[in-house]
Motif scaffolding. Structure first.
Motif, PDB file in Angstrom:
ATOM      1  N   LYS A  38       0.831  -1.196   0.000  1.00 58.85           N
ATOM      2  CA  LYS A  38       0.000   0.000   0.000  1.00 58.85           C
ATOM      3  C   LYS A  38       0.871   1.253   0.000  1.00 58.85           C
ATOM      4  O   LYS A  38       1.950   1.285   0.576  1.00 58.85           O
ATOM      5  CB  LYS A  38      -0.918   0.004   1.219  1.00 58.85           C
ATOM      6  CG  LYS A  38      -2.006  -1.057   1.188  1.00 58.85           C
ATOM      7  CD  LYS A  38      -2.906  -0.937   2.408  1.00 58.85           C
ATOM      8  CE  LYS A  38      -4.028  -1.971   2.356  1.00 58.85           C
ATOM      9  NZ  LYS A  38      -4.945  -1.861   3.524  1.00 58.85           N
ATOM     10  N   GLU A  40       1.823   4.574   1.436  1.00 54.85           N
ATOM     11  CA  GLU A  40       1.716   5.053   2.813  1.00 54.85           C
ATOM     12  C   GLU A  40       2.444   6.384   2.993  1.00 54.85           C
ATOM     13  O   GLU A  40       3.312   6.750   2.199  1.00 54.85           O
ATOM     14  CB  GLU A  40       2.322   4.016   3.774  1.00 54.85           C
ATOM     15  CG  GLU A  40       1.598   2.686   3.796  1.00 54.85           C
ATOM     16  CD  GLU A  40       2.233   1.700   4.767  1.00 54.85           C
ATOM     17  OE1 GLU A  40       3.174   2.116   5.472  1.00 54.85           O
ATOM     18  OE2 GLU A  40       1.796   0.541   4.816  1.00 54.85           O
ATOM     19  N   ARG A  42       5.123   8.510   4.720  1.00 56.02           N
ATOM     20  CA  ARG A  42       6.413   8.258   5.356  1.00 56.02           C
ATOM     21  C   ARG A  42       7.265   9.522   5.305  1.00 56.02           C
ATOM     22  O   ARG A  42       6.946  10.484   4.602  1.00 56.02           O
ATOM     23  CB  ARG A  42       7.180   7.126   4.655  1.00 56.02           C
ATOM     24  CG  ARG A  42       6.555   5.752   4.774  1.00 56.02           C
ATOM     25  CD  ARG A  42       7.474   4.722   4.135  1.00 56.02           C
ATOM     26  NE  ARG A  42       6.962   3.362   4.258  1.00 56.02           N
ATOM     27  CZ  ARG A  42       6.141   2.783   3.379  1.00 56.02           C
ATOM     28  NH1 ARG A  42       5.764   3.461   2.297  1.00 56.02           N
ATOM     29  NH2 ARG A  42       5.727   1.552   3.568  1.00 56.02           N
ATOM     30  N   GLU A 403      -3.142   7.800  -0.409  1.00 51.20           N
ATOM     31  CA  GLU A 403      -2.782   6.880   0.659  1.00 51.20           C
ATOM     32  C   GLU A 403      -3.714   5.672   0.663  1.00 51.20           C
ATOM     33  O   GLU A 403      -4.933   5.800   0.574  1.00 51.20           O
ATOM     34  CB  GLU A 403      -2.847   7.593   2.005  1.00 51.20           C
ATOM     35  CG  GLU A 403      -2.392   6.738   3.174  1.00 51.20           C
ATOM     36  CD  GLU A 403      -2.503   7.445   4.502  1.00 51.20           C
ATOM     37  OE1 GLU A 403      -2.097   6.862   5.531  1.00 51.20           O
ATOM     38  OE2 GLU A 403      -3.002   8.604   4.519  1.00 51.20           O
ATOM     39  N   GLY A 404      -3.145   4.485   0.750  1.00 55.10           N
ATOM     40  CA  GLY A 404      -3.915   3.248   0.793  1.00 55.10           C
ATOM     41  C   GLY A 404      -4.031   2.539  -0.530  1.00 55.10           C
ATOM     42  O   GLY A 404      -4.444   1.367  -0.575  1.00 55.10           O
TER      43      GLY A 404
END
Length: 439
Positions: A38, A40, A42, A403-404
């Motif tokens: 996925k 993400e 960071r 995201e995801g």
């Protein structure tokens, strides 16, 4: 009737298979096993890696100003010394002889100066006498008492005396200069005598000892001179590395760095960039030439304080010449969308037509775009992305994903060459990708 029934059944099966094949070809073909991760948020820290050697930030190579034999050396390699400590002594015999000659020469020039000053006094007396005689002769000549020849002789004697006084004055001035020259020579001889004893210019450690007692050295007055020893301050160490020209533009003064020393496994130290060379080091020939720039990174003592506390004498845990690898932190972004680097690949931009490519003078490389493959309902969608900085594992995505989102990360050959938009995939665990079907 049975034969006709079987014919109908077989026909239906064939039709079903054909339809299934057509549907399968339209729906992406054979399903491929893939592993996904996925996207993400960071923190990405971009680094520049380099390797080099540890060295003291401050070190002094000791050479002698005078030539001769080493007759005394009270230190050995590894000794700690303080500023002003005696390091070695050169045989002073020749220098002492030169000093004696200089003293004698000075005394001679002083005696000569006294002589010419006495001559000046004598010449001045003779001048006064000649002047008085000339004045009397002038009065007598005007009174017609003496002849023209006698008057001319008195005048000549006066002019000679006057010239003698001027010559004596010049001799005195020359004598003064000779005395000054001799004094300078004597001063130099005394300084050379002092240079036969060499003292430490700083607090530090003797890190190299190239000569021993009894060996002869060449002074720097004649040529480069003999390197006798090296004194270094081991309290402040640095790593000298070479950074490639492609990376040097990203390195700045005060950038932080992580340092790994081969002698201390599984331990990282901290550092800070203190110097960046303006001129390049080049190696190799013509096309194979490699261009690097010297960069110096000071090791922060706070990062190895635990090693210092284990040493009774508080000596440095590092020795000059130890190998080290550094990762210089150049750029950092926080809370950005990231995915594994291997998930990003390139594909031909299908939006570019032949006419537009010809008009813009584009080649095949210009047509390629960066894409990722997003898994949606057991199929992949090719999504164009814009990337940013990266570290060794992850890359920043500036646009294209949220995201995801689940992106294909393996197998690498599938991602880089085979996968197409709309292709069927089967998501499996990464460790199951390469399990053989044969048992």
């Amino acid at each position: 009737m049975k034969s006709k029934k079987w014919i109908i059944i077989l026909s239906v099966v064939v039709v079903i298979l054909v339809i299934a094949g057509i549907y399968k070809s339209k729906s992406g073909g054979q399903s491929k096993k893939v592993a996904i991760e996925k996207a993400e948020l960071r923190t990405i820290i971009e680094t520049v890696a380099a390797s080099g050697k540890i060295q003291p930030e401050t070190e002094v190579i000791i050479s002698s100003d005078v030539s001769g034999e080493i007759i005394e050396m009270p230190v050995k390699e590894g000794d700690r010394v303080k500023a002003g400590d005696l390091l070695l002594k050169i045989n002073p015999d020749l220098v002492e002889s030169a000093l004696s000659r200089a003293e004698a020469a000075l005394n001679t020039t002083k005696a000569n100066l006294a002589g010419v000053r006495a001559r000046l006094t004598q010449s001045q007396s003779q001048y006064q006498n000649a002047k008085a005689s000339f004045d009397r002769s002038g009065k007598l000549f005007n009174s017609k008492v003496i002849s023209q020849a006698e008057f001319d002789q008195a005048k000549a004697n006066f002019e000679v005396a006057q010239a003698d006084v001027q010559a004596a004055k010049e001799s005195v001035q020359a004598g003064i200069f000779n005395v000054r020259s001799s004094e300078a020579t004597l001063k130099e001889a005394k300084e050379n005598l002092g240079r036969t004893s060499i003292y430490s210019p700083m607090n530090g450690v003797i890190t190299a000892l190239n000569k021993e007692k009894g060996e002869r050295v060449v002074g720097t007055a004649q040529m480069a001179g003999t390197e006798i020893m090296t004194v270094a301050n081991l309290n402040v160490m640095e790593v000298a590395v070479e950074v490639n020209e492609n990376d040097i533009v990203r390195v700045s003064i005060s950038d932080t760095a992580e340092i790994e020393v081969d002698a201390y496994l599984n331990k990282n130290f901290k550092g800070i960039v203190t110097e960046i060379a303006n001129s390049a080091n080049t190696s190799g020939m013509s096309a194979d030439q490699v261009t690097n720039f010297d960069v110096k990174i000071r090791m922060l003592q706070s990062s190895y304080q635990d090693l210092l506390s284990k040493r009774a004498d508080s000596s440095s845990p590092f020795r000059p010449g130890m190998s080290a690898t550094v990762d210089i932190r150049t750029t950092q972004v926080s809370n950005v969308i990231t995915i594994p680097i291997q998930a990003v690949t390139t594909r031909k931009d299908t939006s570019v037509t032949e006419d537009s490519r010809a008009g813009a003078d584009m080649d095949e490389e210009d047509e390629k775009i960066e894409v990722v493959f997003v898994v949606v309902d057991e199929k992949v969608e090719m999504v164009k992305v814009e990337t940013g900085i990266q570290n060794t594992m992850y890359i920043e995505l500036k646009s294209g994903l949220t995201e995801g989102d689940e992106v294909v990360t393996a197998p690498y050959n599938l991602v880089s060459k085979i996968l197409k938009d709309g292709q069927n995939v089967t998501v499996v665990d990464k460790k199951d990708l390469y399990i053989s079907k044969k048992k």
